[in-house]
Design an enzyme around this catalytic site. Sequence first.
Site, PDB file in Angstrom:
ATOM      1  CE  LYS A  86      -3.725  -2.521   2.281  1.00  0.00           C
ATOM      2  NZ  LYS A  86      -4.308  -2.923   3.569  1.00  0.00           N
ATOM      3  CD  GLN A 125      -3.095  -4.835   6.539  1.00  0.00           C
ATOM      4  OE1 GLN A 125      -2.960  -3.838   5.844  1.00  0.00           O
ATOM      5  NE2 GLN A 125      -3.849  -5.866   6.156  1.00  0.00           N
ATOM      6  CG  ASP A 127      -9.294  -0.201   5.292  1.00  0.00           C
ATOM      7  OD1 ASP A 127      -9.076  -0.277   4.072  1.00  0.00           O
ATOM      8  OD2 ASP A 127      -8.489  -0.582   6.158  1.00  0.00           O
TER       9      ASP A 127
END
Length: 304
Positions: A54, A98, A121
């Site tokens: 990312k 994460q 997200d």
Amino acid sequence: MSARIIDGKAIAAEIRREIRLDVSAMAAQTGAVPCLAAILVGNDPASATYVQNKARACKEVGITSARIDLPTDLPEASLLQEIARLNSDPSVHAILVQLPLPPHISERRVLEAILPEKDVDGFHPVNLGGLLVGAPLFVASTPLGILELLNRSNVGIEGKHAVVVGWSVVVGKPTAFLLLQHHATVTICHIKTQDLALHTRQADILVVAAGKPGLVTGSMVKAGAVVIDVGVNRLTDGRVVGDVDFPGVAEKASLITPVPGGVGPMTVAMLLRNTVDACRRSCDAGRPPGTMPAASGTNRIAQS
Ligand code: NAD
């Protein structure tokens, strides 16, 4: 094989090129450079690789990224404090944590601590609820990527029967709601569904996100269906495969995504787009009332 392959790698590269142009135009107009903060708790190699990928993608398009590495035994309260710090830092536009987190930390509490405006997200309940009413700030990257793959492959969604296998908060549910918002008739299947094939055979658009290699075979797919394989499964011989038996299903489908090289690259591309949207929104919030430009298209969803 009769199906045409949907090349997610090429489509994602095209999207990253568009984002790079967007980022430089925004910097020229406003001086703002999008910044994504990624929190990694512990040293799980797969998670570290995801965060690294990312960060690399951010760099490629001109987005600043900050990686915050925290120890596995970090108390939950300390992680929440770190999120609070990033929430109040105006130079950080986007925050991701994460997953998975160590078992002593509540994922739900952590995800709920991120400001919805920075939740790129799309896992915060405000954004998940926003999807339900058709106006989320952010939609999760994988479902957005699936929609983008369909759009850019000229697959009409309206009026089609879409079957989604899997109902996770990360993939299945948001994908089903996005398809519904685009006027598909949607069936959601899951581990307790009886006679999965009965449902999958009716699909014009079949999205499979179960994490079970070979779950969907050729005999379970209608001729001409569009098949999106979200699964990522590493076999004991090291190969990475999806949830769909690719050779068998490709005989029947009209379009199909490969694994790897289908949905995966799109997930990262859409995270970048969400980050740019977060930055743009934060710039717009500083404008005088009535001068707000239209929101960029990604998360606006038609409703009726
Ligand atoms: P999950 O484990 O949270 O959910 C799996 C879902 O599949 C559940 O809802 C379960 O009910 C359903 N399911 C499992 N076995 C089934 C069966 N036999 N019949 C019908 N339904 C069944 O997983 P997830 O996070 O949604 O991820 C699903 C897959 O997608 C995994 O392989 C994951 O690695 C992959 N994934 C890929 C990306 C990407 O970017 N390519 C992103 C996220 C997840």
